[in-house]
Design a protein around this motif. Structure first.
Motif, PDB file in Angstrom:
ATOM      1  N   LYS A 140       0.843  -1.198   0.000  1.00  0.00           N
ATOM      2  CA  LYS A 140       0.000   0.000   0.000  1.00  0.00           C
ATOM      3  C   LYS A 140       0.875   1.242   0.000  1.00  0.00           C
ATOM      4  O   LYS A 140       0.970   1.963  -0.977  1.00  0.00           O
ATOM      5  N   GLU A 141       1.589   1.421   1.107  1.00  0.00           N
ATOM      6  CA  GLU A 141       2.332   2.662   1.247  1.00  0.00           C
ATOM      7  C   GLU A 141       3.576   2.677   0.362  1.00  0.00           C
ATOM      8  O   GLU A 141       3.915   3.688  -0.227  1.00  0.00           O
ATOM      9  N   TYR A 142       4.238   1.511   0.269  1.00  0.00           N
ATOM     10  CA  TYR A 142       5.519   1.478  -0.433  1.00  0.00           C
ATOM     11  C   TYR A 142       5.417   0.791  -1.786  1.00  0.00           C
ATOM     12  O   TYR A 142       6.375   0.203  -2.251  1.00  0.00           O
ATOM     13  N   VAL A 144       5.099   2.050  -4.778  1.00  0.00           N
ATOM     14  CA  VAL A 144       5.865   2.678  -5.863  1.00  0.00           C
ATOM     15  C   VAL A 144       7.329   2.230  -5.830  1.00  0.00           C
ATOM     16  O   VAL A 144       7.846   1.729  -6.830  1.00  0.00           O
ATOM     17  N   PRO A 145       8.012   2.371  -4.675  1.00  0.00           N
ATOM     18  CA  PRO A 145       9.389   1.862  -4.666  1.00  0.00           C
ATOM     19  C   PRO A 145       9.469   0.359  -4.903  1.00  0.00           C
ATOM     20  O   PRO A 145      10.419  -0.107  -5.546  1.00  0.00           O
ATOM     21  N   LEU A 202       9.261  -0.084  -8.583  1.00  0.00           N
ATOM     22  CA  LEU A 202      10.418   0.480  -9.280  1.00  0.00           C
ATOM     23  C   LEU A 202      11.672  -0.351  -9.060  1.00  0.00           C
ATOM     24  O   LEU A 202      12.565  -0.349  -9.891  1.00  0.00           O
ATOM     25  N   SER A 203      11.713  -1.066  -7.921  1.00  0.00           N
ATOM     26  CA  SER A 203      12.906  -1.877  -7.693  1.00  0.00           C
ATOM     27  C   SER A 203      13.012  -2.981  -8.737  1.00  0.00           C
ATOM     28  O   SER A 203      14.085  -3.544  -8.935  1.00  0.00           O
ATOM     29  N   ILE A 235      12.941  -2.491 -11.861  1.00  0.00           N
ATOM     30  CA  ILE A 235      13.865  -1.986 -12.894  1.00  0.00           C
ATOM     31  C   ILE A 235      15.292  -2.331 -12.504  1.00  0.00           C
ATOM     32  O   ILE A 235      16.104  -2.749 -13.320  1.00  0.00           O
ATOM     33  N   LEU A 236      15.558  -2.152 -11.198  1.00  0.00           N
ATOM     34  CA  LEU A 236      16.895  -2.431 -10.687  1.00  0.00           C
ATOM     35  C   LEU A 236      17.278  -3.886 -10.935  1.00  0.00           C
ATOM     36  O   LEU A 236      18.348  -4.193 -11.463  1.00  0.00           O
ATOM     37  N   LEU A 278      15.899  -6.019 -13.025  1.00  0.00           N
ATOM     38  CA  LEU A 278      15.949  -6.330 -14.454  1.00  0.00           C
ATOM     39  C   LEU A 278      17.278  -5.887 -15.034  1.00  0.00           C
ATOM     40  O   LEU A 278      17.939  -6.641 -15.751  1.00  0.00           O
ATOM     41  N   SER A 279      17.704  -4.653 -14.668  1.00  0.00           N
ATOM     42  CA  SER A 279      18.943  -4.172 -15.272  1.00  0.00           C
ATOM     43  C   SER A 279      20.135  -4.968 -14.779  1.00  0.00           C
ATOM     44  O   SER A 279      21.066  -5.222 -15.541  1.00  0.00           O
ATOM     45  N   SER A 280      20.100  -5.407 -13.511  1.00  0.00           N
ATOM     46  CA  SER A 280      21.258  -6.192 -13.061  1.00  0.00           C
ATOM     47  C   SER A 280      21.264  -7.570 -13.716  1.00  0.00           C
ATOM     48  O   SER A 280      22.326  -8.113 -14.004  1.00  0.00           O
ATOM     49  N   VAL A 325      20.132  -8.185 -16.805  1.00  0.00           N
ATOM     50  CA  VAL A 325      20.625  -7.943 -18.164  1.00  0.00           C
ATOM     51  C   VAL A 325      22.142  -7.826 -18.139  1.00  0.00           C
ATOM     52  O   VAL A 325      22.847  -8.404 -18.967  1.00  0.00           O
TER      53      VAL A 325
END
Lengths: 168, 467
Positions: free
Chosen positions: A136-138, A140-141, A144-145, A147-148, A150-152, A154
């Motif tokens: 609920k509160e968190y 968004v982060p 978004l984590s 992305i972190l 996924l990029s690691s 890749v």
């Protein structure tokens, strides 16, 4: 009942912690350390902190210990491969650790004892409550984590891929 | 938020282009995504009226995690333009043996850009940490993307080890700030800083956060990684690090320190000393360099020092000065890197002696580099001059000694910025290798040169967006 478990866990964890320090074989040390971590996780469960217990097991007993074992096996530490410690080194280490001890005691002497924190909500450590906050509160982060990660991933694939020298 | 989601999805599409054997599509896809992103930022900027720091998005929708303001829109715009130029530049500069990584490289750059967007629009310290990580992790990989080259490996390893260590320091600082205030939310922190006593724990946390951010920007004494990493990484990645990464982390630091903590909470003295040290170390060491990339690394350290003047200034317009400066600096740096890449591709090294005689053999390249260097040094009629002038005028209300030191430093910097210029126009050519360019490089050069002169003559081109 809880008290009994507390004493059992405490006894085992102190015993195995001592064995970690005193056992000659580093592999045994690591194995004893795993037992220590498990008993500490048991303590967390006694305190109704499920999530902490599970994370403790996954991160410490799982990931960190496997890493330790890998390093030990790769280094191939034997008893005779251990570097010889001469007397001066021993004296220096005793003095420096004694100084650290002195500083810590001096610092702790003046420290105020904090109020023992009493959980306002007994079920604070349950996975369900954590999920509620996380999604609920968190949220968004949390999203978004991804992305972190996924990029690691890749990156790991890109760096780990074998070089193609024939084509391209 | 929409911008972040959009860029992430386009990054995934770019990554997938290599699976479907459409590697050639990666470059146009990336450029298209960035252009659409720029359009979105432009539209955001039109939406907001009034205050510089009023959020466009409804903050409650995102649980007070993100607040996209005009400040963030302008920063994102600068970063998007810089990325577009850098990616255009990379069209022919990725070596053929690494060409099958092309889509991975672009994908990682877009991921990194997402982190940069988070860094200029965060409203919560957890988002700050995530932004720093999303920005850095792809960069560690990009720095080492030339797997067979020792310098690239060294750069990646150094950057990774030191970077993860300082992220730990940053995290510790955030934890201490949380311990002192009981909140991660920037609004709560602002209230804490402006009302009542600031505890020691908070101050220690503040300094640790500052140390973590300083590493990413490359401020003295946390700058030791940057020359090695800048010269070891592939040039496209170096240009990305020197412009986009610096802009975003600077934006994040500006938000946290100047806007949230405020200039009265006792960190300005520390930062003023860091600013002076950064300017002097950057400029004086740059004079000793013979490699162009290393020189640019030290020059970027020095420019970060100038930018700190805006941070310690109590003037409310200092945010605008930062944006103008970042835009001018990014244009000039990318222009300089473009010329360097052309020279390096044809001669095999980035030593300044390789620029000898370029004025006769390829006057277009030489003129472009001269204009870029003049802008970096701050010669009138270029963007570098007007942004420096604007920055110093705004900074005068804060630490005026710092401005005098900065002017002395600008004078020092002329010495090394003109080294390649002198080499190009006044020294005879040492070899008969012809320096060739290609279309994409020429486009980037023209955009940079026109941008530098246009902003230099008419700075309202950028400032108009901020008013």
């Amino acid at each position: 009942m809880t008290e009994l478990f507390f004493y059992i866990f405490s006894f085992i964890s102190i015993l195995t912690a001592l064995l970690v320090v005193f056992s000659k074989n580093p592999i045994h040390s690591v194995l004893y350390l795993i037992v220590t971590f498990f008993t500490i996780a048991g303590q967390y469960i006694l305190m109704n902190a499920q999530f902490l217990a599970i994370v403790h097991l996954i991160v410490y007993a799982g990931a960190v210990m496997v890493l330790f074992l890998f390093v030990l096996m790769l280094l191939n530490l034997n008893e005779n491969a251990e570097p010889k410690k001469d007397l001066i080194l021993k004296i220096v280490s005793i003095i420096s650790s004694g100084l650290l001890f002195l500083t810590l005691t001096a610092a702790l002497k003046d420290a105020e004892t904090s109020q023992p924190s009493i959980a306002t909500n007994e079920n604070l450590g349950l996975v369900k409550n954590l999920g509620n906050v996380l999604f609920k509160e968190y949220v968004v982060p949390f999203e978004l984590s991804s992305i972190l990660f996924l990029s690691s991933m890749v990156g790991a694939v890109m760096l780990g891929k074998k070089e193609q020298t024939t084509n391209n | 938020m929409k911008l972040i989601i959009f860029i992430t999805i386009s990054a995934i599409i770019v990554l997938f282009s290599s699976i479907f054997n459409a590697r050639k599509a990666a470059l146009p896809l990336t450029l298209m995504a960035l252009l659409i992103g720029l359009g979105m930022v432009f539209q955001y900027n039109c939406q907001c009226d009034g205050s510089f720091y009023r959020s466009i998005v409804d903050e409650a929708t995102y649980r007070n995690m993100i607040s996209f303001t005009r400040f963030s829109a302008l920063f994102s715009g600068v970063m998007l333009v810089a990325s577009i130029l850098i990616i255009t530049l990379s069209a022919n500069s990725i070596k053929p043996i690494f060409d099958h990584y092309r889509s991975d490289i672009y994908g990682l750059m877009l991921f990194s850009l997402c982190g940069a967007f988070i860094l200029v629009s965060y409203q919560h310290l957890v988002m700050l940490f995530l932004g720093i990580e999303i920005l850095s992790i792809p960069l560690y990989i990009l720095a080492g993307s030339r797997k067979n080259e020792l310098a690239s490996n060294e750069a990646a390893f150094k950057y990774f080890l030191m970077g993860s260590f300082t992220t730990g320091v940053l995290l510790f600082g955030i934890a201490l700030i949380y311990g002192a205030t009981g909140s991660f939310d920037l609004n709560a922190l602002m209230t804490y800083c402006h009302v009542g006593q600031i505890s020691t724990m908070f101050k220690v946390g503040m300094i640790m956060v500052l140390a973590g951010m300083s590493f990413k920007i490359g401020l003295v004494p946390f700058h030791f990684w940057s020359p090695d990493v800048y010269s070891g990484s592939p040039s496209v990645v170096t240009a990305f690090m020197a412009t986009v990464v610096k802009t975003s982390v600077f934006g994040a630091t500006y938000i946290l320190f100047s806007k949230v903590f405020g200039v009265n909470s006792g960190w300005t003295d520390t930062l003023a000393v860091i600013a002076a040290a950064t300017m002097f170390v950057g400029n004086l060491t740059a004079t000793q360099q013979s490699g162009f990339k290393r020189m640019m690394a030290y020059s970027s350290i020095a420019h970060a020092g100038y930018l700190l003047i805006a941070m310690v200034s109590p003037d409310l317009a200092s945010g605008k000065a930062v944006i103008l400066y970042m835009a001018a600096y990014s244009l000039a740096t990318i222009g300089a890197f473009a010329v360097m890449m052309a020279v390096r591709r044809c001669t095999g090294s980035d030593d300044i002696n390789n620029f000898n005689g370029l004025g006769k053999s390829n006057p277009v390249l030489a003129t472009a580099l001269t204009i870029a260097m003049m802008s970096l040094a701050g010669i009138p009629l270029t963007a570098g001059f007007i942004s420096k002038y604007y920055l110093f005028t705004i900074g005068w209300s804060g630490y005026s000694t710092l401005i005098i030191l900065a002017i002395i430093n600008s004078a020092i910097s002329v010495y090394y910025y003109f080294k390649p210029v002198i080499a190009m126009w006044f020294k005879p050519s040492t070899s008969d290798i012809e320096i060739k360019t290609d279309t994409s490089l020429n486009i980037v050069l023209w955009v940079c040169v026109i941008g530098i002169i246009a902003v230099g003559v008419y700075p309202d081109l950028i400032l108009a967006f901020a008013d």
